[in-house]
Design an enzyme around this catalytic site. Structure first.
Site, mmCIF file in Angstrom:
data_model
loop_
_atom_site.group_PDB
_atom_site.id
_atom_site.type_symbol
_atom_site.label_atom_id
_atom_site.label_comp_id
_atom_site.label_asym_id
_atom_site.label_seq_id
_atom_site.Cartn_x
_atom_site.Cartn_y
_atom_site.Cartn_z
ATOM 1 N N TYR A 132 -0.457 10.123 16.615
ATOM 2 C CA TYR A 132 0.378 9.283 15.760
ATOM 3 C C TYR A 132 0.972 8.132 16.573
ATOM 4 O O TYR A 132 0.929 6.972 16.147
ATOM 5 C CB TYR A 132 1.495 10.114 15.128
ATOM 6 N N GLY A 184 8.343 7.387 -1.437
ATOM 7 C CA GLY A 184 8.885 7.173 -0.105
ATOM 8 C C GLY A 184 9.176 5.725 0.233
ATOM 9 O O GLY A 184 9.663 4.940 -0.589
ATOM 10 N N THR A 186 0.832 -1.202 0.000
ATOM 11 C CA THR A 186 0.000 0.000 0.000
ATOM 12 C C THR A 186 0.868 1.254 0.000
ATOM 13 O O THR A 186 1.979 1.268 0.539
ATOM 14 C CB THR A 186 -0.956 0.022 1.202
ATOM 15 N N ASN A 236 3.738 4.424 -4.289
ATOM 16 C CA ASN A 236 4.203 5.326 -5.354
ATOM 17 C C ASN A 236 5.328 6.253 -4.928
ATOM 18 O O ASN A 236 5.949 6.903 -5.772
ATOM 19 C CB ASN A 236 3.039 6.168 -5.892
#
Length: 291
Positions: A169, A19, A14, A17
């Site tokens: 986070y 990093g 997932t 595209n």
């Protein structure tokens, strides 16, 4: 790294595209796997696929579009995957966001809690039957050492009472670890393993636009961050190495197992998180996850 032959293996990553996700995806494609990228945006996904194909030398790279902040998109993603591919050998849950202010998804979830945790939970549940049928197979959840600062408050999982971006986070990364441990327990005896990892502090887009100070530090200190390719090493180790075949329910850092926080190891809280996640995600786990 000693890698098993990945020819004929199908791997789904997932947010592949850019990093860390792109680095993991490129590594898997380079090992000969059939790679399935999941990206939110067609244009960026196409650019990521061109990059991965060029760097890895593999043309067996596929792209599926899904917004992982939307439950229905994840359901449709799982259905599309099952129609197009006969098996799933490696699932890498890599999605992650960090928001300074509290934001809601279109379906009313706190964004970090949904993308960083519930998306992992939902996709693994929806693809569990395919993973079991493909066993031996592997689930890899990207977590973080930030989990050690996390606290799961079941009265405020979505930070409605008080919101701090960094704390939320950390809370979601703690959820990643606890979800992995409970998932591994529920998958015992199926041939599917579930592990999580800390990739290191990576020079990616995660910290960008959080604040002006962080933007400044991000650019000034970027040489001190790991590059995505370095951060991907542990995930790739978990995906392809025969050394971890059968290893499950562990947290890895620098391709080695290490301990996690006290709360993360509480089996009662792990099960409670599973039950609450199941309710929020609107899914009832099918066997073997319904335990």
């Amino acid at each position: 790294m000693t890698a098993q032959d990945m020819k004929g293996k199908i791997c789904l990553v997932t947010v592949a595209n850019s990093g860390l996700g792109r680095a993991i995806a490129t590594g898997l494609a380079g090992h000969g796997a059939t790679l399935v990228m999941v990206c939110r945006n067609q244009k960026r996904g196409d650019a990521g696929r061109r990059y991965i194909t060029k760097i890895s030398g593999s043309s067996d790279v596929h792209l599926l579009i899904a917004d992982l902040s939307r439950r229905q998109n994840i359901v449709e993603l799982s259905e599309t995957f099952k129609r197009q591919f006969r098996r799933l050998d490696v699932l890498v849950n890599n999605a992650g966001i960090l928001t300074r202010t509290r934001r809601l998804t279109e379906e009313g979830f706190e964004a970090q809690f949904f993308v960083n945790h519930l998306a992992y939970f939902l996709l693994a549940n929806l693809l569990a039957d395919t993973l079991v049928a493909s066993a031996p197979s592997r689930i890899i959840n990207v977590a973080s050492t930030a989990h050690s600062r996390g606290v799961l408050d079941f009265d405020d999982l979505q930070a409605e009472k008080r919101y701090d971006g960094w704390q939320q986070y950390a809370n979601t990364k703690l959820a990643n670890v606890m979800f992995t441990y409970e998932l591994a327990r529920r998958l015992e005896g199926t041939g599917v393993t579930a592990n999580c990892l800390h990739p290191g502090v990576i020079h990616t887009n995660l910290l960008r636009n959080y604040s002006r100070v962080l933007d400044w530090l991000f650019h000034r200190l970027r040489g001190f961050f790991r590059q995505p390719e370095e951060g991907a090493e542990t995930a790739l180790y978990l995906a392809v190495s025969p050394e971890v075949a059968g290893v499950t329910g562990k947290y890895f850092r620098d391709s080695r197992t290490c301990g996690t926080s006290h709360q993360s190891n509480d089996p009662d809280i792990q099960k409670r998180l599973w039950d609450v996640s199941e309710m929020l995600a609107g899914t009832r786990s099918a066997p073997p996850l319904a335990r």
